[in-house]
Every structure is written in structure tokens, then in C-alpha cells.
Design a protein around this motif. Structure first.
Motif, PDB file in Angstrom:
ATOM      1  N   PRO A 162       0.724  -1.298   0.100  1.00 50.29           N
ATOM      2  CA  PRO A 162      -0.009   0.072   0.114  1.00 50.29           C
ATOM      3  C   PRO A 162       1.058   1.110   0.016  1.00 50.29           C
ATOM      4  O   PRO A 162       0.887   1.882   1.074  1.00 50.29           O
ATOM      5  CB  PRO A 162      -0.860  -0.167   1.389  1.00 50.29           C
ATOM      6  CG  PRO A 162       0.065  -1.059   2.229  1.00 50.29           C
ATOM      7  CD  PRO A 162       0.777  -1.777   1.404  1.00 50.29           C
ATOM      8  N   LEU A 163       1.435   1.702  -1.296  1.00 47.01           N
ATOM      9  CA  LEU A 163       2.416   2.722  -1.220  1.00 47.01           C
ATOM     10  C   LEU A 163       1.977   4.125  -0.951  1.00 47.01           C
ATOM     11  O   LEU A 163       2.885   4.796   0.095  1.00 47.01           O
ATOM     12  CB  LEU A 163       3.021   2.710  -2.705  1.00 47.01           C
ATOM     13  CG  LEU A 163       4.258   3.595  -2.984  1.00 47.01           C
ATOM     14  CD1 LEU A 163       5.207   3.514  -1.869  1.00 47.01           C
ATOM     15  CD2 LEU A 163       4.782   3.780  -4.298  1.00 47.01           C
ATOM     16  N   PRO A 164       0.705   4.383  -1.260  1.00 48.32           N
ATOM     17  CA  PRO A 164       0.372   5.766  -0.554  1.00 48.32           C
ATOM     18  C   PRO A 164       0.288   5.854   0.901  1.00 48.32           C
ATOM     19  O   PRO A 164       0.981   6.802   1.262  1.00 48.32           O
ATOM     20  CB  PRO A 164      -1.064   5.841  -1.352  1.00 48.32           C
ATOM     21  CG  PRO A 164      -1.045   4.968  -2.397  1.00 48.32           C
ATOM     22  CD  PRO A 164      -0.253   4.060  -2.074  1.00 48.32           C
ATOM     23  N   GLN A 165      -0.067   4.797   1.561  1.00 42.68           N
ATOM     24  CA  GLN A 165      -0.248   4.838   2.927  1.00 42.68           C
ATOM     25  C   GLN A 165       1.107   4.817   3.721  1.00 42.68           C
ATOM     26  O   GLN A 165       1.472   5.500   4.781  1.00 42.68           O
ATOM     27  CB  GLN A 165      -1.110   3.583   3.586  1.00 42.68           C
ATOM     28  CG  GLN A 165      -2.562   3.822   3.153  1.00 42.68           C
ATOM     29  CD  GLN A 165      -2.951   3.236   2.061  1.00 42.68           C
ATOM     30  OE1 GLN A 165      -2.265   3.262   0.848  1.00 42.68           O
ATOM     31  NE2 GLN A 165      -3.951   2.350   1.917  1.00 42.68           N
ATOM     32  N   ILE A 166       2.199   3.925   3.036  1.00 43.31           N
ATOM     33  CA  ILE A 166       3.438   3.988   3.502  1.00 43.31           C
ATOM     34  C   ILE A 166       4.104   5.199   3.336  1.00 43.31           C
ATOM     35  O   ILE A 166       4.672   5.807   4.433  1.00 43.31           O
ATOM     36  CB  ILE A 166       4.303   3.022   2.737  1.00 43.31           C
ATOM     37  CG1 ILE A 166       3.655   1.494   2.892  1.00 43.31           C
ATOM     38  CG2 ILE A 166       5.739   3.175   3.056  1.00 43.31           C
ATOM     39  CD1 ILE A 166       4.699   0.197   2.099  1.00 43.31           C
ATOM     40  N   LEU A 167       3.857   6.044   2.336  1.00 42.96           N
ATOM     41  CA  LEU A 167       4.537   7.380   2.061  1.00 42.96           C
ATOM     42  C   LEU A 167       3.787   8.486   3.059  1.00 42.96           C
ATOM     43  O   LEU A 167       4.570   9.233   3.983  1.00 42.96           O
ATOM     44  CB  LEU A 167       4.146   8.028   0.782  1.00 42.96           C
ATOM     45  CG  LEU A 167       5.192   7.332  -0.375  1.00 42.96           C
ATOM     46  CD1 LEU A 167       4.847   7.759  -1.946  1.00 42.96           C
ATOM     47  CD2 LEU A 167       6.571   7.304  -0.112  1.00 42.96           C
ATOM     48  N   ALA A 168       2.672   8.384   3.518  1.00 44.71           N
ATOM     49  CA  ALA A 168       1.830   9.078   4.396  1.00 44.71           C
ATOM     50  C   ALA A 168       2.435   9.015   5.889  1.00 44.71           C
ATOM     51  O   ALA A 168       3.089   9.821   6.561  1.00 44.71           O
ATOM     52  CB  ALA A 168       0.623   8.918   4.555  1.00 44.71           C
ATOM     53  N   ILE A 169       2.569   7.662   6.146  1.00 43.38           N
ATOM     54  CA  ILE A 169       3.281   7.174   7.664  1.00 43.38           C
ATOM     55  C   ILE A 169       4.615   7.647   7.554  1.00 43.38           C
ATOM     56  O   ILE A 169       5.106   8.249   8.583  1.00 43.38           O
ATOM     57  CB  ILE A 169       3.147   5.572   7.848  1.00 43.38           C
ATOM     58  CG1 ILE A 169       1.678   5.441   8.051  1.00 43.38           C
ATOM     59  CG2 ILE A 169       3.925   5.446   8.790  1.00 43.38           C
ATOM     60  CD1 ILE A 169       1.326   3.884   8.077  1.00 43.38           C
ATOM     61  N   GLN A 183       4.778  11.367   8.174  1.00 46.06           N
ATOM     62  CA  GLN A 183       4.460  11.611   9.531  1.00 46.06           C
ATOM     63  C   GLN A 183       5.513  11.270  10.652  1.00 46.06           C
ATOM     64  O   GLN A 183       5.769  12.055  11.646  1.00 46.06           O
ATOM     65  CB  GLN A 183       3.386  10.658  10.024  1.00 46.06           C
ATOM     66  CG  GLN A 183       2.467  11.006  11.330  1.00 46.06           C
ATOM     67  CD  GLN A 183       1.602   9.877  11.658  1.00 46.06           C
ATOM     68  OE1 GLN A 183       1.225   9.167  10.845  1.00 46.06           O
ATOM     69  NE2 GLN A 183       0.996   9.846  12.757  1.00 46.06           N
ATOM     70  N   PHE A 184       6.491  10.139  10.410  1.00 49.18           N
ATOM     71  CA  PHE A 184       7.558   9.828  11.266  1.00 49.18           C
ATOM     72  C   PHE A 184       8.823  10.403  10.865  1.00 49.18           C
ATOM     73  O   PHE A 184      10.091   9.999  11.282  1.00 49.18           O
ATOM     74  CB  PHE A 184       7.387   8.310  11.712  1.00 49.18           C
ATOM     75  CG  PHE A 184       6.201   8.084  12.373  1.00 49.18           C
ATOM     76  CD1 PHE A 184       6.314   8.106  13.785  1.00 49.18           C
ATOM     77  CD2 PHE A 184       5.131   7.611  11.840  1.00 49.18           C
ATOM     78  CE1 PHE A 184       5.146   7.773  14.607  1.00 49.18           C
ATOM     79  CE2 PHE A 184       3.904   7.038  12.592  1.00 49.18           C
ATOM     80  CZ  PHE A 184       3.947   7.235  14.030  1.00 49.18           C
ATOM     81  N   SER A 185       8.753  11.150   9.770  1.00 44.39           N
ATOM     82  CA  SER A 185      10.209  11.573   9.185  1.00 44.39           C
ATOM     83  C   SER A 185      11.053  10.494   8.792  1.00 44.39           C
ATOM     84  O   SER A 185      12.100  10.333   9.309  1.00 44.39           O
ATOM     85  CB  SER A 185      10.849  12.412  10.013  1.00 44.39           C
ATOM     86  OG  SER A 185      12.020  12.868   9.530  1.00 44.39           O
ATOM     87  N   CYS A 186      10.678   9.609   7.904  1.00 43.15           N
ATOM     88  CA  CYS A 186      11.339   8.321   7.480  1.00 43.15           C
ATOM     89  C   CYS A 186      11.455   8.503   5.988  1.00 43.15           C
ATOM     90  O   CYS A 186      10.844   8.775   5.241  1.00 43.15           O
ATOM     91  CB  CYS A 186      10.575   6.964   7.618  1.00 43.15           C
ATOM     92  SG  CYS A 186      10.103   6.916   9.341  1.00 43.15           S
ATOM     93  N   MET A 187      12.740   7.929   5.605  1.00 48.33           N
ATOM     94  CA  MET A 187      12.884   7.830   4.107  1.00 48.33           C
ATOM     95  C   MET A 187      12.131   6.362   3.681  1.00 48.33           C
ATOM     96  O   MET A 187      11.949   5.776   4.513  1.00 48.33           O
ATOM     97  CB  MET A 187      14.469   7.472   3.978  1.00 48.33           C
ATOM     98  CG  MET A 187      15.246   8.574   4.331  1.00 48.33           C
ATOM     99  SD  MET A 187      17.191   8.407   4.095  1.00 48.33           S
ATOM    100  CE  MET A 187      17.489   7.267   5.436  1.00 48.33           C
ATOM    101  N   VAL A 188      12.007   6.090   2.414  1.00 42.61           N
ATOM    102  CA  VAL A 188      11.209   5.100   1.753  1.00 42.61           C
ATOM    103  C   VAL A 188      11.901   4.505   0.773  1.00 42.61           C
ATOM    104  O   VAL A 188      12.170   5.335  -0.227  1.00 42.61           O
ATOM    105  CB  VAL A 188       9.809   5.336   1.581  1.00 42.61           C
ATOM    106  CG1 VAL A 188       9.101   4.108   0.807  1.00 42.61           C
ATOM    107  CG2 VAL A 188       8.973   5.898   2.719  1.00 42.61           C
ATOM    108  N   LEU A 189      12.069   3.332   0.845  1.00 36.73           N
ATOM    109  CA  LEU A 189      12.957   2.696  -0.604  1.00 36.73           C
ATOM    110  C   LEU A 189      11.925   1.501  -0.849  1.00 36.73           C
ATOM    111  O   LEU A 189      11.635   0.616  -0.007  1.00 36.73           O
ATOM    112  CB  LEU A 189      14.310   2.044   0.075  1.00 36.73           C
ATOM    113  CG  LEU A 189      14.929   1.542  -1.118  1.00 36.73           C
ATOM    114  CD1 LEU A 189      16.537   1.491  -0.889  1.00 36.73           C
ATOM    115  CD2 LEU A 189      14.622   0.131  -1.439  1.00 36.73           C
TER     116      LEU A 189
END
Ligand SMILES: *Cc1c(COP(=O)(O)O)cnc(C)c1O
Length: 398
Positions: free
Chosen positions: A193-200, A203-209
């Protein structure tokens, strides 16, 4: 202290015997023909539902012509790492083509997708940082996480509540944080669920790969992958391979030019390994041009996928209503899995299907938690190919 003079390699036999006892032993199956929807396996013509060559490009003559021309011009080997003597104009051309396909500022090619994940994850985080990783992520992401020395916490498969809870509990004790996920899960076929991963992540100031190995060339109107499929615009690092829908060999990272310049200086699996061969580079470049110019390949692929899914759900609804296995697992991709009750059952089903002229992957633990038949659909499977698969599966179940 007494030293027992035993054979220091003797444990290998015992370990192998344990692997055999668990029915986990694996060996290769050699194909004696070019790749494609039909191949020659053990002197038998079989329909091939076991490859990752989703668009049928691995045997496309245009890739072969490009590879041969590159060998004639630049030779077979690239002779060194990119930073020393290995760099060729083709490498940069390929990186620009990937960035164009992915609509990112830049891209970097690696010698395999595995190496791209290892080097990128290890460069992005270190001992004071945190990785949140989907429990079903590919081995290369998990190895990269280990190599990075960051603290690794797995979250339940695609479970966004679990991801958020774990970040709430742990995020503030670490500096940088990186969320890792396959986009299309390689042994399940479902989509993160990429859109939700990006939203979270925001919120928590994380990079996403995300690992686009099975999405590039397959998902999205132009074949750019899951980011395009979901219409995501936020920052996300995309890693992928040149060896699946692109029919060649190699891997890549696509993202901002700052990220790419940083990786050229910090990714050990890019710095200390020989550059991609001229032939592989040229073949991948030709494949990207085809992915962009021939969207009908993708339409054919998805046409085959929906036809097969429809047939299979009809077939397995009948069986599963009686509580029987195999069970059709959820999928949003050309990877379709049938869960089997045991390693014995999946091996037997693989053999039976092969005898019926159908080549599939029988996947067992420890690769996956539960045994399954993994089917992968190609754009150039015909309707008759798909019908034969359904017929063979029907007789397997009855
Ligand atoms: C195949 C695969 C890789 C590795 O790519 P290679 O180019 O084959 O090394 C990485 N991630 C996923 C999800 C894959 O399926």
C-alpha cells in the motif's frame, strides 16, 4: 584444553542431510532453448509459466541486435569498476533512460538488482539508525539491512497499523529511519500500500525505499512501475532490476540527483565491483525503448493476467468451498500463487504439471512461509497456452 581432531568440513554432510529430511533440498532445472512462453526442459517442450520475463523481451531480436553491436564496439567485458576503467557511454545512456522512464532526476545502474539493494540500503543507514521492513521483503533488502548495521524491526506484511505502532514505539530513539518494502511481492504477487506507506513515512520523518523488481515495465500506464500506478508524487527511492521485464541483467536505483551522487560515493556494491557488461547495458537500453514505445505489450500481459485470474478463481471457488486446497492467493500482478498444504504436495504438483507439459515454480520454505505453486504470466502467452494451464490445474485438483 583438548582439541578434537575432527574433519572441519564434516558438518556439511550433516547439514545437507537435514535439508533433505525437511524436503527443502533444491537443484537446478536446465532449459535447453531460448526463453519464451514455450521452452525445452529435459528434452520436453513445455509451456513456461515460471519466468520473470513478463514482456517476452529476453528473446526479442532487437535486444540481441543491440547487445551484439555493443560487444563489437566495446568488447565483452567492462574491465573494471565504473570509477576506475569500467565506465562506458552506454552506462550513462542507460541511467538517463531509466530516469526518464521513472520520471526521477537521476538513476544509477548496478551489476544486479541484488547488489543495488545491498549497496543502497547499506549506504543510507548505519548503526544509529532504524529500518522498518515488511516481513515478506526480498532477500536482497533483508541482506542490505543486515549489512547496514542499523536496528531492523519487521512489520507484519503490508500491515500499516503495525508499521505506525512500531514507529510510535521506537522512532525517537534513532536518528535516520528507512522503511523498506517490495512494491510487488515476488513470491505472493500482491502490491504494497504505497500511498499509505508514504503518508506514515512523512508523519514519522522516514525515508522510503521500494523494490520495483516485478513492477517496472509491468505496472503504470507507461510501465514506470508502482509509483506511477498509484500516482504518488512524494519522495521515494526506487530500486529495481534489469533482469525481469527488461530481459537483460543488472539493477538500478532511481531518485534525486543528490541521492545518486551520494551513492556513487558511498554504495560499496557499486564502487567495488566491475561495471555492467556492454552487452547487458545495451540490451537493457533497447528494452526500455520498447517498454516506452509499445504499450500494447503491457495491454497483452494484463489481458492474459485477467483471463487467467478469472478462470482460476472460478476453478478454485468450487474447490475451496469444500475447504480444499490449493488456495488462490490475492494478487495484483502477473504473479499468481496457489497455496499448497505441504512441501510434498507442492513438489508432487510441480512434477505432475511438468508431465502435463506445464513448467511452474514450486516454491517451498525457507523461501516462503508456506509452500506454493508460483505462476507468472507473459505478454506473449496465447489464449491456448492459458487454457492449457487451466486444464492441467483442473485435472490436478480432481
Ligand atoms: C529478483 C529480485 C531482486 C534481485 O534482482 P536481480 O537483478 O535478479 O539480482 C531484488 N528484489 C526483488 C523483489 C526481486 O524479485
Amino acid at each position: 584444553m583438548s582439541i578434537i581432531l575432527s574433519d572441519p568440513y564434516g558438518w556439511l554432510d550433516k547439514a545437507l542431510a537435514r535439508i533433505h529430511r525437511a524436503n527443502w533440498h533444491r537443484s537446478v532445472q536446465t532449459i535447453h532453448s531460448r526463453p519464451g512462453p514455450a521452452v525445452v526442459l529435459k528434452q520436453q517442450n513445455v509451456l513456461n509459466f515460471a519466468s520473470n520475463d513478463y514482456l517476452g523481451l529476453a528473446a526479442d531480436h532487437r535486444l540481441a541486435v543491440a547487445a551484439i553491436a555493443a560487444i563489437q564496439e566495446f568488447g565483452t567485458g567492462s574491465t573494471g569498476s565504473r570509477l576506475l576503467s569500467g565506465d562506458r557511454p552506454l552506462h550513462r545512456q542507460l541511467e538517463l533512460a531509466i530516469a526518464d522512464l521513472k520520471q526521477t532526476e537521476d538513476a544509477l545502474v548496478f551489476s544486479s538488482g541484488y547488489l543495488a539493494n545491498l549497496g543502497t540500503v547499506a549506504a543510507l543507514v548505519g548503526a544509529r539508525d532504524l529500518i522498518l521492513s515488511d516481513q515478506y521483503n526480498h532477500s536482497s533488502l533483508r541482506s542490505g539491512a543486515t549489512l547496514s548495521q542499523a536496528t531492523v524491526i519487521n512489520y507484519a506484511h503490508s500491515d500499516m497499523a503495525d508499521l505506525a505502532t512500531k514507529l510510535e514505539q521506537h522512532r525517537d530513539r534513532y536518528q535516520r529511519c528507512l522503511i523498506l518494502s517490495d512494491s510487488v511481492f515476488s513470491m505472493d504477487g500482491d502490491l504494497c500500500p504505497l500511498p499509505q506507506i508514504l503518508a506514515i513515512a512523512e508523519q514519522f520523518s522516514c525515508m522510503v525505499l521500494i523494490d520495483e523488481a516485478h513492477a517496472t515495465g509491468v505496472l503504470g500506464p507507461t510501465g514506470a512501475g508502482s509509483v506511477e500506478h498509484f500516482g504518488c508524487t512524494g519522495p521515494v527511492i526506487q530500486v529495481g532490476t534489469l533482469s525481469k521485464a527488461l530481459g537483460s541483467l543488472g539493477g538500478y536505483v532511481a531518485g534525486s540527483s543528490t541521492l545518486i551522487d551520494f551513492l556513487r560515493n558511498r554504495a560499496p556494491s557499486w564502487i567495488y565491483t566491475t561495471a555492467l557488461s556492454p552487452a547487458d547495458t545495451a540490451a537493457a537500453l533497447a528494452a526500455i525503448a520498447i517498454v516506452q514505445a509499445e504499450p500494447w505489450l503491457r495491454s497483452q500481459l494484463w489481458h492474459n493476467v485477467s483471463y487467467l485470474k478469472q478462470q482460476l478463481s472460478r476453478l478454485f471457488d468450487t474447490f475451496n468451498s469444500a475447504g480444499a486446497v490449493p488456495k488462490l492467493l490475492p494478487s495484483n500482478s502477473p504473479i499468481i500463487c496457489l497455496q499448497m498444504p505441504s512441501t510434498d504436495a507442492v513438489l508432487q504438483a510441480g512434477c505432475d504439471l511438468q508431465q502435463a507439459g506445464i513448467f511452474v515454480a514450486a516454491v517451498r520454505p525457507p523461501t516462503v512461509p508456506t509452500s506454493r505453486i508460483r505462476l507468472s504470466v507473459m505478454a506473449n502467452h496465447t489464449a491456448i497456452d492459458c487454457q492449457q494451464l487451466v486444464t492441467a490445474l483442473t485435472s490436478l485438483c480432481s
